[in-house]
Motif scaffolding. Structure first.
Motif, PDB file in Angstrom:
ATOM      1  N   LEU A 255      48.118  54.740  38.666  1.00  0.00           N
ATOM      2  CA  LEU A 255      47.754  54.798  37.253  1.00  0.00           C
ATOM      3  C   LEU A 255      46.314  55.291  37.144  1.00  0.00           C
ATOM      4  CD1 LEU A 255      49.064  51.407  35.770  1.00  0.00           C
ATOM      5  CD2 LEU A 255      50.244  53.609  35.888  1.00  0.00           C
ATOM      6  N   GLU A 256      46.056  56.028  36.083  1.00  0.00           N
ATOM      7  CA  GLU A 256      44.706  56.515  35.872  1.00  0.00           C
ATOM      8  C   GLU A 256      44.298  56.187  34.448  1.00  0.00           C
ATOM      9  OE1 GLU A 256      44.217  60.750  36.871  1.00  0.00           O
ATOM     10  OE2 GLU A 256      42.668  60.678  35.312  1.00  0.00           O
ATOM     11  N   MET A 257      43.071  55.706  34.279  1.00  0.00           N
ATOM     12  CA  MET A 257      42.627  55.331  32.939  1.00  0.00           C
ATOM     13  C   MET A 257      41.125  55.438  32.827  1.00  0.00           C
ATOM     14  SD  MET A 257      43.475  51.357  33.530  1.00  0.00           S
ATOM     15  CE  MET A 257      44.819  51.886  34.577  1.00  0.00           C
ATOM     16  N   ALA A 258      40.660  55.570  31.566  1.00  0.00           N
ATOM     17  CA  ALA A 258      39.228  55.633  31.324  1.00  0.00           C
ATOM     18  C   ALA A 258      38.644  54.234  31.428  1.00  0.00           C
ATOM     19  CB  ALA A 258      38.974  56.220  29.936  1.00  0.00           C
ATOM     20  N   LEU A 259      37.397  54.148  31.864  1.00  0.00           N
ATOM     21  CA  LEU A 259      36.676  52.880  31.821  1.00  0.00           C
ATOM     22  C   LEU A 259      36.192  52.677  30.391  1.00  0.00           C
ATOM     23  CD1 LEU A 259      34.524  53.333  35.058  1.00  0.00           C
ATOM     24  CD2 LEU A 259      36.757  52.223  34.826  1.00  0.00           C
ATOM     25  N   PRO A 260      36.006  51.467  29.896  1.00  0.00           N
ATOM     26  CA  PRO A 260      36.199  50.222  30.631  1.00  0.00           C
ATOM     27  C   PRO A 260      37.674  49.810  30.716  1.00  0.00           C
ATOM     28  CG  PRO A 260      35.494  49.750  28.380  1.00  0.00           C
ATOM     29  CD  PRO A 260      35.501  51.251  28.529  1.00  0.00           C
ATOM     30  N   CYS A 261      38.005  49.087  31.770  1.00  0.00           N
ATOM     31  CA  CYS A 261      39.364  48.597  31.927  1.00  0.00           C
ATOM     32  C   CYS A 261      39.348  47.312  32.756  1.00  0.00           C
ATOM     33  CB  CYS A 261      40.246  49.657  32.587  1.00  0.00           C
ATOM     34  SG  CYS A 261      39.791  50.036  34.277  1.00  0.00           S
ATOM     35  N   VAL A 262      40.514  46.695  32.854  1.00  0.00           N
ATOM     36  CA  VAL A 262      40.670  45.477  33.654  1.00  0.00           C
ATOM     37  C   VAL A 262      41.593  45.802  34.832  1.00  0.00           C
ATOM     38  CG1 VAL A 262      41.532  43.094  33.678  1.00  0.00           C
ATOM     39  CG2 VAL A 262      40.395  43.982  31.625  1.00  0.00           C
ATOM     40  N   VAL A 263      41.179  45.431  36.033  1.00  0.00           N
ATOM     41  CA  VAL A 263      41.999  45.668  37.223  1.00  0.00           C
ATOM     42  C   VAL A 263      42.195  44.338  37.946  1.00  0.00           C
ATOM     43  CG1 VAL A 263      42.089  46.807  39.493  1.00  0.00           C
ATOM     44  CG2 VAL A 263      41.227  48.059  37.496  1.00  0.00           C
ATOM     45  N   THR A 264      43.435  44.033  38.354  1.00  0.00           N
ATOM     46  CA  THR A 264      43.649  42.821  39.160  1.00  0.00           C
ATOM     47  C   THR A 264      44.020  43.189  40.587  1.00  0.00           C
ATOM     48  OG1 THR A 264      46.025  42.351  38.837  1.00  0.00           O
ATOM     49  CG2 THR A 264      44.513  41.612  37.103  1.00  0.00           C
TER      50      THR A 264
ATOM     51  N   CYS B 206      54.940  52.903  21.696  1.00  0.00           N
ATOM     52  CA  CYS B 206      54.158  52.308  22.783  1.00  0.00           C
ATOM     53  C   CYS B 206      52.909  53.126  23.086  1.00  0.00           C
ATOM     54  CB  CYS B 206      55.011  52.191  24.043  1.00  0.00           C
ATOM     55  SG  CYS B 206      56.521  51.234  23.841  1.00  0.00           S
ATOM     56  N   PRO B 207      51.903  53.102  22.203  1.00  0.00           N
ATOM     57  CA  PRO B 207      50.708  53.930  22.428  1.00  0.00           C
ATOM     58  C   PRO B 207      49.932  53.440  23.649  1.00  0.00           C
ATOM     59  CG  PRO B 207      50.309  52.379  20.647  1.00  0.00           C
ATOM     60  CD  PRO B 207      51.758  52.221  21.035  1.00  0.00           C
ATOM     61  N   THR B 208      49.747  54.305  24.643  1.00  0.00           N
ATOM     62  CA  THR B 208      49.063  53.874  25.862  1.00  0.00           C
ATOM     63  C   THR B 208      47.851  54.746  26.158  1.00  0.00           C
ATOM     64  OG1 THR B 208      49.260  53.539  28.252  1.00  0.00           O
ATOM     65  CG2 THR B 208      50.637  55.256  27.287  1.00  0.00           C
ATOM     66  N   ALA B 209      46.835  54.107  26.746  1.00  0.00           N
ATOM     67  CA  ALA B 209      45.633  54.830  27.156  1.00  0.00           C
ATOM     68  C   ALA B 209      45.702  55.155  28.646  1.00  0.00           C
ATOM     69  CB  ALA B 209      44.397  53.970  26.860  1.00  0.00           C
ATOM     70  N   VAL B 210      46.858  54.901  29.256  1.00  0.00           N
ATOM     71  CA  VAL B 210      46.954  55.006  30.709  1.00  0.00           C
ATOM     72  C   VAL B 210      47.803  56.204  31.101  1.00  0.00           C
ATOM     73  CG1 VAL B 210      47.708  53.823  32.806  1.00  0.00           C
ATOM     74  CG2 VAL B 210      46.748  52.506  30.899  1.00  0.00           C
ATOM     75  N   ALA B 211      47.268  56.998  32.043  1.00  0.00           N
ATOM     76  CA  ALA B 211      48.070  58.096  32.582  1.00  0.00           C
ATOM     77  C   ALA B 211      48.721  57.628  33.864  1.00  0.00           C
ATOM     78  CB  ALA B 211      47.175  59.297  32.858  1.00  0.00           C
ATOM     79  N   ARG B 212      49.963  58.012  34.052  1.00  0.00           N
ATOM     80  CA  ARG B 212      50.668  57.658  35.275  1.00  0.00           C
ATOM     81  C   ARG B 212      50.665  58.926  36.109  1.00  0.00           C
ATOM     82  NH1 ARG B 212      54.985  53.619  35.533  1.00  0.00           N
ATOM     83  NH2 ARG B 212      54.979  53.439  33.296  1.00  0.00           N
ATOM     84  N   THR B 213      49.837  58.973  37.159  1.00  0.00           N
ATOM     85  CA  THR B 213      49.710  60.236  37.884  1.00  0.00           C
ATOM     86  C   THR B 213      50.888  60.466  38.825  1.00  0.00           C
ATOM     87  OG1 THR B 213      48.311  59.179  39.523  1.00  0.00           O
ATOM     88  CG2 THR B 213      47.203  60.317  37.729  1.00  0.00           C
ATOM     89  N   SER B 214      51.455  59.399  39.295  1.00  0.00           N
ATOM     90  CA  SER B 214      52.664  59.560  40.084  1.00  0.00           C
ATOM     91  C   SER B 214      53.345  58.218  40.148  1.00  0.00           C
ATOM     92  CB  SER B 214      52.350  60.039  41.500  1.00  0.00           C
ATOM     93  OG  SER B 214      51.719  59.001  42.217  1.00  0.00           O
ATOM     94  N   ALA B 215      54.613  58.244  40.230  1.00  0.00           N
ATOM     95  CA  ALA B 215      55.343  56.989  40.339  1.00  0.00           C
ATOM     96  C   ALA B 215      56.360  57.189  41.426  1.00  0.00           C
ATOM     97  CB  ALA B 215      56.012  56.654  39.006  1.00  0.00           C
ATOM     98  N   GLU B 216      56.092  56.604  42.551  1.00  0.00           N
ATOM     99  CA  GLU B 216      57.075  56.780  43.612  1.00  0.00           C
ATOM    100  C   GLU B 216      57.619  55.423  44.010  1.00  0.00           C
ATOM    101  OE1 GLU B 216      53.529  57.179  46.783  1.00  0.00           O
ATOM    102  OE2 GLU B 216      53.752  58.057  44.808  1.00  0.00           O
TER     103      GLU B 216
ATOM    104  N   ARG C 142      36.331  57.184  35.206  1.00  0.00           N
ATOM    105  CA  ARG C 142      37.753  56.844  35.221  1.00  0.00           C
ATOM    106  C   ARG C 142      38.098  55.988  36.429  1.00  0.00           C
ATOM    107  NH1 ARG C 142      40.354  59.665  31.485  1.00  0.00           N
ATOM    108  NH2 ARG C 142      42.443  59.397  32.310  1.00  0.00           N
ATOM    109  N   ALA C 143      39.142  55.195  36.282  1.00  0.00           N
ATOM    110  CA  ALA C 143      39.657  54.406  37.399  1.00  0.00           C
ATOM    111  C   ALA C 143      41.017  54.967  37.786  1.00  0.00           C
ATOM    112  CB  ALA C 143      39.798  52.938  36.998  1.00  0.00           C
ATOM    113  N   THR C 144      41.212  55.197  39.073  1.00  0.00           N
ATOM    114  CA  THR C 144      42.521  55.594  39.582  1.00  0.00           C
ATOM    115  C   THR C 144      42.985  54.468  40.493  1.00  0.00           C
ATOM    116  OG1 THR C 144      41.830  57.885  39.493  1.00  0.00           O
ATOM    117  CG2 THR C 144      43.815  57.405  40.774  1.00  0.00           C
ATOM    118  N   VAL C 145      44.107  53.878  40.140  1.00  0.00           N
ATOM    119  CA  VAL C 145      44.534  52.650  40.797  1.00  0.00           C
ATOM    120  C   VAL C 145      45.942  52.809  41.367  1.00  0.00           C
ATOM    121  CG1 VAL C 145      44.842  50.158  40.518  1.00  0.00           C
ATOM    122  CG2 VAL C 145      43.230  51.372  39.032  1.00  0.00           C
ATOM    123  N   ALA C 146      46.081  52.594  42.671  1.00  0.00           N
ATOM    124  CA  ALA C 146      47.428  52.478  43.238  1.00  0.00           C
ATOM    125  C   ALA C 146      47.822  51.024  43.062  1.00  0.00           C
ATOM    126  CB  ALA C 146      47.431  52.861  44.704  1.00  0.00           C
ATOM    127  N   ARG C 147      48.981  50.789  42.465  1.00  0.00           N
ATOM    128  CA  ARG C 147      49.372  49.409  42.212  1.00  0.00           C
ATOM    129  C   ARG C 147      50.761  49.127  42.754  1.00  0.00           C
ATOM    130  NH1 ARG C 147      52.532  48.645  37.600  1.00  0.00           N
ATOM    131  NH2 ARG C 147      51.858  46.489  37.512  1.00  0.00           N
TER     132      ARG C 147
END
Ligand SMILES: Cc1cc2nc3c(=O)[nH]c(=O)nc-3n(C[C@H](O)[C@H](O)[C@H](O)COP(=O)(O)OP(=O)(O)OC[C@H]3O[C@@H](n4cnc5c(N)ncnc54)[C@H](O)[C@@H]3O)c2cc1C
Ligand SMILES: Nc1ncnc2c1ncn2[C@@H]1O[C@H](COP(=O)(O)O)[C@@H](O)[C@H]1O
Lengths: 246, 297
Positions: free
Chosen positions: A166-175, B156-166, A152-157
């Motif tokens: 945001l957290e997501m399973a690989l594969p993914c695209v990150v900029t 809006c089907p998403t594969a992404v979890a938002r663990t926190s939004a501050e 998994r990728a955990t990304v502060a954006r």
């Protein structure tokens, strides 16, 4: 873990670039060409991941003319394991780049495509999101922190108002955004070692299909010249006279 | 031609309508969160009623599902629109224009490139057009009273979890991109406390927002979201005050369309003076307290 890092060759971002007087092209004043700064950040991040985990494999990819070899050599010197030059003298817009990268991603099956948020020449900010859409992969743009663990990728954006994770399973695209890291200075041994690393050249597998076409380039409008004021008092009375402060 | 304008929240309705008017085609608005009455000329307002904005993979599918039948799909340029609009463009097979600043015709637009050093005129070759728009480049829209409204269900089907939004609090200051006054500081502001006291203090005296250079953000004296420039926010307020800002091309790209620019810099040759309406060659540590003193309401 395989990380694919697309690299764009761009004119030195600190160079003065102007439109040619007839509007048909850019005058770069003989400036050097570099790796797009955001792609350099992507590469640096990939190299740090490999330093933490030797099983990480980094493939740098560039689409463009044979001159892109310079930037790929630099990528190898920074720490990429191999490089692929998709050699083409055609014009590639961001969606065409995304389509070619998508074809390559299907072939190489990377766990992560790590790339710049925008090219500093076209300022498009499109290719990564388009690539993710074509592959139907999740994405995290504008990363300021990236953790990879357990598939998994955990990304502060960065967002308009601050930051989110945001957290997501690989594969993914990150900029990458500017604050992800500070790219290293390339030391001489890296440059020498890079000469023996593999750099494959091959033709594109897709045809660029331009969805937008640049028809003219112009200088931006200039501002009428301003003037220096002698004191804070003078500044305040000028601003009051203009009605911009009460 | 018919446009669908994507508003993330009600504050984007008026700015987006500016673009709708410039395009000269009828437009509907898809309002993702919140609700509003005035459509500023929209034929119809589609209310998605989302509690929060979903991650881009899901949101793009949701937007695409209601975008059939529109020739243009546009959003106000921001980090959230740039995250999702290129994905929408792929789903609609639309050519995409980032940061449009002028409409020449339905298929021809102008946009800045190379950090605003050049203005490109681009034509879109596809049938449909996706855009992000710098709304400050267009004339204000007038209220038109209550619009036709319709609720739409966005899936809006998403594969992404938002663990926190501050969200970092902006201290109750107006949003930088919509503020009438922006005060920006650069590298010479020593630390976060000094930045807040001087730049924040002057902004508060003027009821404005706070901006910063990349150098100030990088050295941790200003928050990320305050960065103005090629890779930060684009602002065009009535008054922009730049203190201790050298005026790099990248910074100018984000503020040179401000109506009135004031530069305060100890170096009389700093490039910021080339775009400043009023330049003051003085130490910001004396100039800003003096300005605050005189401008405090
Ligand atoms: C790809 C890329 C993207 C970038 N994007 C951005 C961007 O979006 N935004 C951005 O801002 N930058 C951006 N930059 C960085 C940009 O090139 C400059 O480095 C940056 O803007 C400089 O910030 P500064 O003016 O605070 O610092 P400096 O250039 O160091 O200038 C400080 C100024 O303060 C003056 N000064 C010093 N002391 C005082 C004092 N006591 N009182 C008054 N004046 C004083 C100095 O004379 C000087 O002019 C980017 C760079 C790259 C390569
Ligand atoms: N010709 C290219 N070759 C490889 N990667 C590219 C190319 N063009 C764009 N990219 C990648 O796409 C990112 C975004 O570019 P853009 O959408 O053009 O702003 C860049 O930071 C690169 O990582």
């Amino acid at each position: 873990m395989k990380i694919m890092v697309p690299i764009k060759r761009v004119v030195d971002p600190y160079a003065k670039v102007k439109a040619l007087p007839d509007g048909t092209g850019l005058d770069t004043g003989g400036a050097k060409f570099e790796i797009n700064p955001f792609d350099e950040i992507a590469l640096e991040e990939a190299v740090r991941k490999r330093e933490a985990d030797p099983s990480v494999q980094i493939v740098a990819v560039s689409i463009g003319s044979s001159s892109c070899e310079d930037q790929l050599r630099k990528a190898l010197a920074m720490g990429a394991d191999e490089a692929i030059l998709i050699e083409s003298d055609a014009e590639w817009d961001s969606p065409s780049v995304a389509a070619e990268l998508a074809a390559l991603a299907k072939e190489l099956a990377p766990d992560l495509v790590l790339m710049g948020k925008q090219a500093t020449d076209d300022d498009n900010n499109q290719a990564a999101q388009m690539l993710a859409a074509l592959l139907d992969w999740p994405q995290a743009t504008f990363a300021s922190k990236l953790d990879l663990a357990g598939g998994r990728a955990t990304v502060a954006r960065e967002t308009d108002t601050g930051e989110e994770v945001l957290e997501m399973a690989l594969p993914c695209v990150v900029t990458t955004d500017l604050r992800l890291n500070e790219p290293r200075y390339i030391a001489l041994p890296g440059i020498i070692k890079a000469r023996s690393k593999p750099l494959a050249k091959r033709p594109p597998t897709t045809e660029p299909r331009l969805r937008t076409r640049t028809v003219r380039l112009d200088a931006p409008p200039t501002r009428p010249p301003g003037r220096k004021v002698g004191s804070v008092d003078e500044l305040v009375s000028e601003l009051k006279a203009r009605g911009v402060v009460a | 031609m018919k446009a669908l304008l994507i508003a993330f929240d009600p504050s984007e309705l008026e700015p987006l309508a500016r673009f709708g008017a410039a395009l000269g085609a009828p437009f509907d608005v898809l309002l993702l969160t919140g609700s509003a009455d005035d459509g500023y000329g929209a034929s119809e307002m589609l209310l998605a009623g989302l509690a929060t904005v979903p991650p881009a993979d899901g949101l793009a599918k949701g937007i695409a599902s209601v975008a059939e039948g529109y020739t243009h799909v546009a959003a106000a340029a921001s980090m959230r629109s740039k995250d999702v609009m290129p994905r929408v463009a792929v789903l609609l097979d639309a050519g995409m224009v980032t940061d449009a600043i002028a409409v020449l015709d339905g298929k021809t637009f102008q946009r800045p490139i190379v950090a605003g050093s050049v203005i490109a005129t681009v034509t879109v070759e596809t049938e449909r057009v996706a855009l992000t728009v710098r709304t400050s480049a267009f004339d204000p829209a007038t209220p038109t009273g209550s619009a036709n409204k319709r609720s739409v269900a966005l899936y809006c089907p998403t594969a992404v979890a938002r663990t926190s939004a501050e969200s970092q609090a902006s201290g109750g200051r107006p949003d930088l991109t919509q503020a009438k006054v922006v005060v920006s500081g650069g590298r010479p502001l020593k630390d976060a406390g000094t930045f807040e006291k001087l730049i924040g203090g002057l902004a508060d005296a003027l009821g404005g927002g706070v901006g910063a250079t990349r150098a100030a953000v990088d050295s941790g004296i200003a928050p990320n979201e305050a960065q103005v420039g090629q890779t930060g926010k684009i602002v065009a307020p009535e008054l922009y005050i730049a203190a201790g800002v050298s005026g790099s091309t990248q910074h100018l790209a984000g503020m040179k369309d401000s109506k009135c620019i004031v530069a305060i810099n100890t170096d009389g040759d700093a490039p910021i003076f080339e775009v400043a309406d009023f330049g003051l060659v003085e130490d910001l540590y004396t100039a800003i307290p003096a300005l605050m003193e005189r401008l405090r309401p």
